[in-house]
Scaffold this motif. Structure first.
Motif, PDB file in Angstrom:
ATOM      1  N   GLN A 236       0.794  -1.225   0.000  1.00 53.07           N
ATOM      2  CA  GLN A 236       0.000   0.000   0.000  1.00 53.07           C
ATOM      3  C   GLN A 236       0.829   1.279   0.000  1.00 53.07           C
ATOM      4  N   GLU A 237       1.927   1.289   0.727  1.00 58.71           N
ATOM      5  CA  GLU A 237       2.662   2.541   0.881  1.00 58.71           C
ATOM      6  C   GLU A 237       3.763   2.732  -0.150  1.00 58.71           C
ATOM      7  N   VAL A 238       4.543   1.689  -0.417  1.00 55.94           N
ATOM      8  CA  VAL A 238       5.644   1.863  -1.379  1.00 55.94           C
ATOM      9  C   VAL A 238       5.370   1.172  -2.709  1.00 55.94           C
ATOM     10  N   GLN A 239       4.270   0.433  -2.799  1.00 55.28           N
ATOM     11  CA  GLN A 239       3.826  -0.196  -4.050  1.00 55.28           C
ATOM     12  C   GLN A 239       4.904  -1.095  -4.656  1.00 55.28           C
ATOM     13  N   ALA A 240       5.569  -1.868  -3.789  1.00 55.59           N
ATOM     14  CA  ALA A 240       6.561  -2.830  -4.251  1.00 55.59           C
ATOM     15  C   ALA A 240       5.935  -4.166  -4.612  1.00 55.59           C
ATOM     16  N   ALA A 241       4.646  -4.312  -4.389  1.00 60.30           N
ATOM     17  CA  ALA A 241       3.906  -5.514  -4.760  1.00 60.30           C
ATOM     18  C   ALA A 241       2.467  -5.110  -5.054  1.00 60.30           C
ATOM     19  N   THR A 242       1.803  -5.878  -5.881  1.00 57.41           N
ATOM     20  CA  THR A 242       0.417  -5.572  -6.232  1.00 57.41           C
ATOM     21  C   THR A 242      -0.573  -6.352  -5.390  1.00 57.41           C
ATOM     22  N   GLU A 243      -0.109  -7.427  -4.753  1.00 55.68           N
ATOM     23  CA  GLU A 243      -0.974  -8.252  -3.916  1.00 55.68           C
ATOM     24  C   GLU A 243      -0.276  -8.538  -2.596  1.00 55.68           C
ATOM     25  N   ASN A 244      -1.044  -8.575  -1.527  1.00 56.84           N
ATOM     26  CA  ASN A 244      -0.511  -8.897  -0.212  1.00 56.84           C
ATOM     27  C   ASN A 244      -0.615 -10.414   0.003  1.00 56.84           C
ATOM     28  N   PRO A 245       0.511 -11.134   0.011  1.00 60.97           N
ATOM     29  CA  PRO A 245       0.449 -12.597   0.134  1.00 60.97           C
ATOM     30  C   PRO A 245      -0.092 -13.073   1.469  1.00 60.97           C
ATOM     31  N   VAL A 246      -0.091 -12.217   2.493  1.00 59.04           N
ATOM     32  CA  VAL A 246      -0.590 -12.621   3.806  1.00 59.04           C
ATOM     33  C   VAL A 246      -2.111 -12.741   3.795  1.00 59.04           C
ATOM     34  N   ASN A 247      -2.771 -12.074   2.850  1.00 55.24           N
ATOM     35  CA  ASN A 247      -4.238 -12.152   2.788  1.00 55.24           C
ATOM     36  C   ASN A 247      -4.724 -13.584   2.606  1.00 55.24           C
ATOM     37  N   GLY A 248      -3.905 -14.410   1.977  1.00 61.53           N
ATOM     38  CA  GLY A 248      -4.290 -15.801   1.775  1.00 61.53           C
ATOM     39  C   GLY A 248      -4.202 -16.651   3.024  1.00 61.53           C
ATOM     40  N   LEU A 249      -3.721 -16.080   4.119  1.00 55.41           N
ATOM     41  CA  LEU A 249      -3.567 -16.824   5.376  1.00 55.41           C
ATOM     42  C   LEU A 249      -4.605 -16.420   6.415  1.00 55.41           C
ATOM     43  N   GLU A 250      -5.694 -15.798   5.960  1.00 53.82           N
ATOM     44  CA  GLU A 250      -6.692 -15.298   6.899  1.00 53.82           C
ATOM     45  C   GLU A 250      -7.359 -16.425   7.676  1.00 53.82           C
ATOM     46  N   ASP A 251      -7.647 -17.550   7.028  1.00 56.74           N
ATOM     47  CA  ASP A 251      -8.243 -18.689   7.741  1.00 56.74           C
ATOM     48  C   ASP A 251      -7.311 -19.191   8.838  1.00 56.74           C
ATOM     49  N   ARG A 252      -6.039 -19.243   8.515  1.00 58.40           N
ATOM     50  CA  ARG A 252      -5.060 -19.676   9.509  1.00 58.40           C
ATOM     51  C   ARG A 252      -5.039 -18.713  10.693  1.00 58.40           C
ATOM     52  N   ARG A 253      -5.137 -17.417  10.402  1.00 62.44           N
ATOM     53  CA  ARG A 253      -5.126 -16.427  11.469  1.00 62.44           C
ATOM     54  C   ARG A 253      -6.319 -16.631  12.410  1.00 62.44           C
ATOM     55  N   ARG A 254      -7.502 -16.868  11.838  1.00 56.45           N
ATOM     56  CA  ARG A 254      -8.694 -17.060  12.666  1.00 56.45           C
ATOM     57  C   ARG A 254      -8.559 -18.294  13.549  1.00 56.45           C
ATOM     58  N   LYS A 255      -8.037 -19.381  12.993  1.00 59.04           N
ATOM     59  CA  LYS A 255      -7.880 -20.607  13.768  1.00 59.04           C
ATOM     60  C   LYS A 255      -6.849 -20.420  14.884  1.00 59.04           C
ATOM     61  N   LEU A 256      -5.747 -19.737  14.569  1.00 60.17           N
ATOM     62  CA  LEU A 256      -4.725 -19.508  15.588  1.00 60.17           C
ATOM     63  C   LEU A 256      -5.258 -18.611  16.708  1.00 60.17           C
ATOM     64  N   THR A 257      -6.060 -17.626  16.333  1.00 60.15           N
ATOM     65  CA  THR A 257      -6.640 -16.741  17.345  1.00 60.15           C
ATOM     66  C   THR A 257      -7.533 -17.534  18.293  1.00 60.15           C
ATOM     67  N   GLN A 258      -8.334 -18.428  17.742  1.00 60.62           N
ATOM     68  CA  GLN A 258      -9.202 -19.262  18.571  1.00 60.62           C
ATOM     69  C   GLN A 258      -8.376 -20.168  19.478  1.00 60.62           C
ATOM     70  N   GLN A 259      -7.327 -20.785  18.915  1.00 60.08           N
ATOM     71  CA  GLN A 259      -6.476 -21.670  19.714  1.00 60.08           C
ATOM     72  C   GLN A 259      -5.759 -20.900  20.817  1.00 60.08           C
ATOM     73  N   ALA A 260      -5.301 -19.691  20.488  1.00 62.37           N
ATOM     74  CA  ALA A 260      -4.591 -18.883  21.485  1.00 62.37           C
ATOM     75  C   ALA A 260      -5.509 -18.522  22.645  1.00 62.37           C
ATOM     76  N   ASN A 261      -6.756 -18.200  22.332  1.00 64.52           N
ATOM     77  CA  ASN A 261      -7.709 -17.868  23.389  1.00 64.52           C
ATOM     78  C   ASN A 261      -8.027 -19.073  24.254  1.00 64.52           C
ATOM     79  N   GLU A 262      -8.087 -20.255  23.633  1.00 61.92           N
ATOM     80  CA  GLU A 262      -8.413 -21.470  24.379  1.00 61.92           C
ATOM     81  C   GLU A 262      -7.247 -21.951  25.231  1.00 61.92           C
ATOM     82  N   GLU A 263      -6.018 -21.780  24.703  1.00 57.21           N
ATOM     83  CA  GLU A 263      -4.847 -22.337  25.376  1.00 57.21           C
ATOM     84  C   GLU A 263      -4.102 -21.325  26.233  1.00 57.21           C
ATOM     85  N   LYS A 264      -4.589 -20.100  26.256  1.00 52.30           N
ATOM     86  CA  LYS A 264      -3.874 -19.058  26.987  1.00 52.30           C
ATOM     87  C   LYS A 264      -3.759 -19.422  28.462  1.00 52.30           C
ATOM     88  N   ALA A 265      -2.534 -19.529  28.902  1.00 50.84           N
ATOM     89  CA  ALA A 265      -2.272 -19.880  30.306  1.00 50.84           C
ATOM     90  C   ALA A 265      -1.599 -18.705  30.985  1.00 50.84           C
TER      91      ALA A 265
END
Length: 543
Positions: A236-265
């Motif tokens: 977005q800022e320096v336009q060194a890429a046209t697509e953000n490759p992290v966007n494809g990991l959104e499902d993984r992010r949601r699952k990790l967030t759920q696991q982190a909340n469940e396992e938080k000790a």
């Protein structure tokens, strides 16, 4: 010359684009090897070659990068395509060029080209410098993130031999990051401070005998967050890429967030009997004969500070508030965990009674720059993990004392202080000025306030907590009073003071070097020190 002619003649090309007209017209003579050419045909070939670059973004990016770095047209032309795909002709090909097949499209050159192609290493440096300049994160976090992203680049290059050693940002795709996150999920946890390890280095287990061996979901989320920050900036800022490759990991992010909340000790606070055992004077002195090993647990117990904040403390950040006469330590941005950790902490009376001010005075007289000058914090490991030595030492102390539980670590001192402040009725805003956001988290977890109410408690209190303001002339006074009223551990202050004097006597300057402690193998000397402390034994605990 023959190779270039073969390449140019063998590929169908459009007319010269206007974008390259000025550049082409400046070329009257150009050289390949030892052959110089200055005719219309070769100028035409060069122009069409430049036009072809517009159709091949990856080649164009490489061409412009090499040209800008070397100012050598020939090297730029030679380096922007894959030579193995060009047939090398005979010497007669200068007159009759060999037609070479068009190179296969690069899997990374398809799709829209970025407006500002950047090499990965250059983008990382720019991202770091931008964060430091704009103070979007504290310096320590910025440098840690830069080092992490460098490792990501090394990993990606290692699994994809089609990439250069320093790939373009737009050549890194979702499948590369997916592979990296998969590998991270299988990685054995570093256990940076080894606070949950025993004296033999084995990982302590919980009551179900299940050792934590891999990175926790919260750690994986942190990695995703760092990746997202970088690629969002690059896109977005320096336009060194046209697509953000992290966007494809959104499902993984949601699952990790759920696991982190469940396992938080949450770490547990120390109980009174834990503290009495840990700070038993004779054992504590023998295990804490170095000044940092001795003082960091005591400072953590009375102030709720993080271990990293203590071991990186500089003498220039310790002073006395004019008017109130209260001594303080400043946790500055370069050493804080985050912005909310920047604060000024009062040095409470129990620490003064233990002789901490005498230790500070001696360090100033010796010309020390750091609170614990005998530790070299300039080494690679020390810069990355400055609290490692003290963390290991405290873990060993807990093991020797028999206080072994995966949720009882040095960080438990923060929870001990936070709990004591809340139990003593300290206003949440005051607690937050002392220990940061974790006071708010504790209040929510224990039901003192709801999450909705927590959102209304502004963190801007940190901004002016150490400055005079309306109705508050000496801002450290209420903080010091709250700590001294609420944090009253059942430890033997009188004999610990004697232990502190012994440690101070053994913290010296020898030439340009500082030393602290005594060799553990000198058993006779250690026994002499032990006897000196034993002579002051008392039946009760002095306060």
């Amino acid at each position: 010359m023959a190779v270039l002619n073969a390449f140019i003649e063998g590929v169908p090309m459009p007319h010269r684009p206007s974008a390259f007209n000025d550049f082409r017209n400046t070329i009257s003579t150009w050289t390949v090897g030892n052959v110089s050419v200055a005719d219309d045909d070769d100028q035409d070939r060069l122009g069409r070659f430049l036009a072809e670059l517009d159709q091949r973004p990856a080649w164009k990016a490489t061409f412009l990068e090499i040209l800008g770095r070397t100012n050598n047209l020939v090297e730029a032309i030679s380096g922007c395509h894959q030579p193995s795909q060009i047939q090398v002709p005979t010497a007669t090909a200068i007159q009759a060029p060999v037609v070479a097949p068009a190179p296969a499209p690069s899997p990374y050159g398809s799709g829209p080209a970025p407006k500002n192609p950047m090499r990965f290493s250059a983008a990382l440096d720019s991202f770091r410098d931008n964060a430091l300049k704009n103070r979007t994160t504290v310096p320590r976090t910025t440098y840690d993130r830069h080092e992490f992203l460098q490792k990501v680049g090394q990993y990606v290059v290692g699994i994809d031999d089609r990439l250069d050693k320093d790939p373009w940002v737009h050549q890194i795709h979702t499948h590369h990051l997916t592979s990296f996150m998969d590998a991270s999920a299988q990685r054995v946890g570093r256990q940076e401070s080894k606070e949950t390890r025993g004296s033999h280095g084995t990982v302590q287990t919980d009551e179900d005998a299940e050792a934590v061996k891999t990175l926790k979901p919260s750690s994986l989320l942190k990695r995703l967050s760092d990746l997202s920050s970088f690629f969002t900036w690059a896109t977005q800022e320096v336009q060194a890429a046209t697509e953000n490759p992290v966007n494809g990991l959104e499902d993984r992010r949601r699952k990790l967030t759920q696991q982190a909340n469940e396992e938080k000790a949450e770490y547990l606070p120390f109980q009174s009997h834990h503290l009495t055992t840990i700070f038993e004077p004779e054992r504590y002195l023998m295990e804490g004969r170095f000044s940092d090993y001795f003082w960091t647990p005591l400072l953590g117990l009375h102030l709720g500070t993080r271990l990293k904040e203590l071991v990186t403390m500089e003498m220039r950040l310790i002073g006395c508030e004019e008017g109130s006469g209260i001594w303080y330590m400043d946790v500055k941005p370069e050493f804080a965990k985050n912005k909310n950790s920047v604060r000024r902490l009062p040095i409470v009376q129990p620490l003064i009674d233990l002789g901490f001010l005498e230790y500070l005075q001696q360090m100033r007289e010796l010309g020390a720059k750091n609170l614990f000058p005998h530790r070299d914090l300039t080494g690679k490991t020390a810069m990355r993990l400055p609290s490692k030595l003290c963390g290991d030492a405290f873990a060993k102390l807990l093991n020797v004392c028999g206080v072994v539980h995966p949720q009882l670590v040095f960080h438990s001192f923060r929870h001990t202080v936070i709990s004591a402040l809340q139990d003593g009725g300290t206003p949440l805003s005051t607690s937050m000025q002392i220990v940061g956001h974790q006071a708010q988290d504790h209040a929510v977890r224990t039901g003192l306030i709801t999450r909705e109410e927590a959102r209304s408690v502004t963190l801007s209190t940190y901004t002016h907590a150490d400055r005079p303001r309306m109705n508050v002339q000496f801002p450290l006074v209420p903080l010091k009073e709250a700590l001294e009223r609420c944090v009253q551990p059942p430890i033997d202050y009188r004999r610990l003071r004697i232990a502190a004097d012994i440690v101070r006597e053994h913290t010296l300057r020898q030439g340009k070097e500082f030393v602290s402690g005594w060799p553990k193998l000198r058993k006779g000397y250690a026994e002499e020190v032990r006897r000196r402390l034993a002579e002051s034994r008392s039946d009760g605990h002095a306060s």
